[in-house]
Design an enzyme around this catalytic site. Structure first.
Site, PDB file in Angstrom:
ATOM      1  N   ASN A   1     -12.569   6.473  -6.067  1.00 55.63           N
ATOM      2  CA  ASN A   1     -12.917   5.570  -5.109  1.00 55.63           C
ATOM      3  C   ASN A   1     -12.501   6.651  -3.942  1.00 55.63           C
ATOM      4  O   ASN A   1     -11.095   6.772  -3.653  1.00 55.63           O
ATOM      5  CB  ASN A   1     -11.935   4.354  -4.995  1.00 55.63           C
ATOM      6  CG  ASN A   1     -12.019   3.755  -3.845  1.00 55.63           C
ATOM      7  OD1 ASN A   1     -12.918   3.819  -3.141  1.00 55.63           O
ATOM      8  ND2 ASN A   1     -11.008   2.483  -3.618  1.00 55.63           N
TER       9      ASN A   1
ATOM     10  N   LYS B   1     -12.716   5.975  -0.757  1.00 56.31           N
ATOM     11  CA  LYS B   1     -12.155   5.154   0.447  1.00 56.31           C
ATOM     12  C   LYS B   1     -12.807   5.583   1.644  1.00 56.31           C
ATOM     13  O   LYS B   1     -14.066   5.924   1.700  1.00 56.31           O
ATOM     14  CB  LYS B   1     -10.761   4.974   0.349  1.00 56.31           C
ATOM     15  CG  LYS B   1     -10.059   4.672  -0.989  1.00 56.31           C
ATOM     16  CD  LYS B   1      -8.588   4.385  -0.700  1.00 56.31           C
ATOM     17  CE  LYS B   1      -7.748   4.488  -2.105  1.00 56.31           C
ATOM     18  NZ  LYS B   1      -6.634   3.638  -2.069  1.00 56.31           N
TER      19      LYS B   1
ATOM     20  N   HIS C   1     -11.647  -5.146  -4.373  1.00 58.31           N
ATOM     21  CA  HIS C   1     -10.458  -3.999  -4.161  1.00 58.31           C
ATOM     22  C   HIS C   1      -9.396  -4.601  -3.273  1.00 58.31           C
ATOM     23  O   HIS C   1      -9.689  -5.430  -2.487  1.00 58.31           O
ATOM     24  CB  HIS C   1     -11.129  -2.900  -3.517  1.00 58.31           C
ATOM     25  CG  HIS C   1      -9.965  -1.668  -3.664  1.00 58.31           C
ATOM     26  ND1 HIS C   1      -8.773  -1.351  -2.715  1.00 58.31           N
ATOM     27  CD2 HIS C   1      -9.946  -0.577  -4.611  1.00 58.31           C
ATOM     28  CE1 HIS C   1      -7.994  -0.543  -3.126  1.00 58.31           C
ATOM     29  NE2 HIS C   1      -8.660   0.108  -4.107  1.00 58.31           N
TER      30      HIS C   1
ATOM     31  N   GLU D   1      -7.488  -3.694  -1.024  1.00 57.76           N
ATOM     32  CA  GLU D   1      -7.815  -3.319   0.408  1.00 57.76           C
ATOM     33  C   GLU D   1      -8.667  -4.263   0.882  1.00 57.76           C
ATOM     34  O   GLU D   1      -8.430  -4.482   2.182  1.00 57.76           O
ATOM     35  CB  GLU D   1      -7.999  -1.669   0.782  1.00 57.76           C
ATOM     36  CG  GLU D   1      -6.675  -1.036   0.167  1.00 57.76           C
ATOM     37  CD  GLU D   1      -6.946   0.530  -0.331  1.00 57.76           C
ATOM     38  OE1 GLU D   1      -8.221   0.830  -0.104  1.00 57.76           O
ATOM     39  OE2 GLU D   1      -6.166   1.052  -0.779  1.00 57.76           O
TER      40      GLU D   1
ATOM     41  N   GLU E   1      -5.239  -3.115 -11.033  1.00 59.84           N
ATOM     42  CA  GLU E   1      -4.615  -2.337  -9.911  1.00 59.84           C
ATOM     43  C   GLU E   1      -3.492  -3.209  -9.379  1.00 59.84           C
ATOM     44  O   GLU E   1      -3.699  -3.951  -8.378  1.00 59.84           O
ATOM     45  CB  GLU E   1      -5.821  -2.118  -8.951  1.00 59.84           C
ATOM     46  CG  GLU E   1      -6.917  -1.207  -9.592  1.00 59.84           C
ATOM     47  CD  GLU E   1      -7.036  -0.260  -8.246  1.00 59.84           C
ATOM     48  OE1 GLU E   1      -7.499   0.933  -8.532  1.00 59.84           O
ATOM     49  OE2 GLU E   1      -7.705  -0.711  -7.205  1.00 59.84           O
TER      50      GLU E   1
ATOM     51  N   GLY F   1      -1.744   3.854  -3.640  1.00 58.29           N
ATOM     52  CA  GLY F   1      -1.550   4.707  -2.577  1.00 58.29           C
ATOM     53  C   GLY F   1       0.059   4.733  -2.219  1.00 58.29           C
ATOM     54  O   GLY F   1       0.268   5.233  -1.325  1.00 58.29           O
TER      55      GLY F   1
ATOM     56  N   SER G   1      -2.027   4.896  -7.901  1.00 57.14           N
ATOM     57  CA  SER G   1      -1.098   6.209  -8.051  1.00 57.14           C
ATOM     58  C   SER G   1      -1.214   6.910  -9.418  1.00 57.14           C
ATOM     59  O   SER G   1      -0.435   7.705  -9.817  1.00 57.14           O
ATOM     60  CB  SER G   1       0.184   5.791  -7.775  1.00 57.14           C
ATOM     61  OG  SER G   1       0.103   5.360  -6.452  1.00 57.14           O
TER      62      SER G   1
END
Ligand code: PEP
Length: 259
Positions: A9, A11, A95, A97, A167, A173, A214
């Site tokens: 990904n 991003k 996701h 985010e 996730e 991250g 991560s």
């Protein structure tokens, strides 16, 4: 046995020339690698250029999101048929985010899943608890809600084009990954929920459940060796060819050891 899927990904990173350079450096080490499926998910602006670089490659193209309507007055949105037309085979959905910064709900993730399936895409459906939810002992409650809402009504046949990505939000991250035991515990729980939703363990046994959060070259093998972990969704470490290639190879190695 399930074929592990490793997805990068990218991003909101990389210009078109940068994206082209990255995919070029992935082709030689990854093309034709047996035992693992690989996807890269660049930003929309690089889809076309990356697609051209992937001609006759075993690496597939994916998008990071889609809108549920096929077309219309929805400024800024990109739809399922547009992504299919651009050469995408996969699409990330829900996701954290998107949920955190753009207010995406379980209901929106469900509508996006239906759109992805309707337009021939394989959906990578992201779920995961926040740190606060984990600390309050709500991890399984959250996973159960997210799985049920996103996959509501999906049939065993449709699940052939659904990948679930566990996730944990606190691991994305942050450099703090789940332990292999934490990942396995969550993945096993998700598979049990899939069995309940689909009504048969046979169907849930074939659904791939990726781990994301991560993942690095250093921790990939221990995470991906867990019996219910079927590959990885990789953010930061997918932006460097060396680390992404090492993660893909760890996925292949983990499954070879298990076989
Ligand atoms: C992600 O973006 O899905 C992700 C897991 O990011 P990172 O690998 O950087 O934690």
């Amino acid at each position: 046995m399930r074929t592990p899927l490793v997805a990068g990904n990218w991003k909101c990173h990389l210009t078109v020339p940068e994206a082209v350079a990255l995919v070029q450096s992935l082709r030689k080490p990854l093309d034709g690698l047996k035992g693992v499926e690989v996807v890269v998910c660049p930003p929309y602006t690089s889809l076309s250029a990356v697609k051209s670089q992937l001609a006759s490659s075993s690496i597939a193209l994916g998008a990071q999101d889609l809108f549920w309507e096929p077309h219309g007055a929805f400024t800024g949105e990109v739809s399922g048929p547009m992504l299919a037309d651009a050469g995408c085979r996969f699409c990330i959905i829900g996701h954290s985010e998107r949920r955190r910064y753009f207010g995406e709900t379980d209901e929106a993730a469900h509508r996006k899943l239906l759109a992805a399936l309707a337009h021939g895409l394989t959906a990578i459906v992201c779920i995961g608890e926040t740190l606060e939810e984990r600390e309050q002992g709500k991890t399984f409650e959250v996973l159960k809600r997210q799985v049920s809402a996103a996959l509501d009504g999906a049939t065993a046949q449709e699940m052939a084009r659904v990948v679930v990505a566990y996730e944990p939000v606190w691991a994305i991250g942050t450099g703090r990954h789940a332990t292999p035991e934490q990942a396995q515990e969550a993945h096993r729980f998700i598979r049990e929920r899939l069995t309940a939703l689909l009504g048969t363990p046979l169907a849930s046994q074939t659904v791939r459940i990726q781990y994301g959060g991560s993942v690095t070259a250093a921790n990939a093998l221990s995470l991906l060796s867990q019996p219910d972990v079927d590959g990885a969704l990789v953010g930061g470490a997918s932006l460097k060819a060396d680390s992404f290639v090492a993660i893909v190879k760890a996925a292949a190695e983990a499954k070879a050891i298990a076989a």
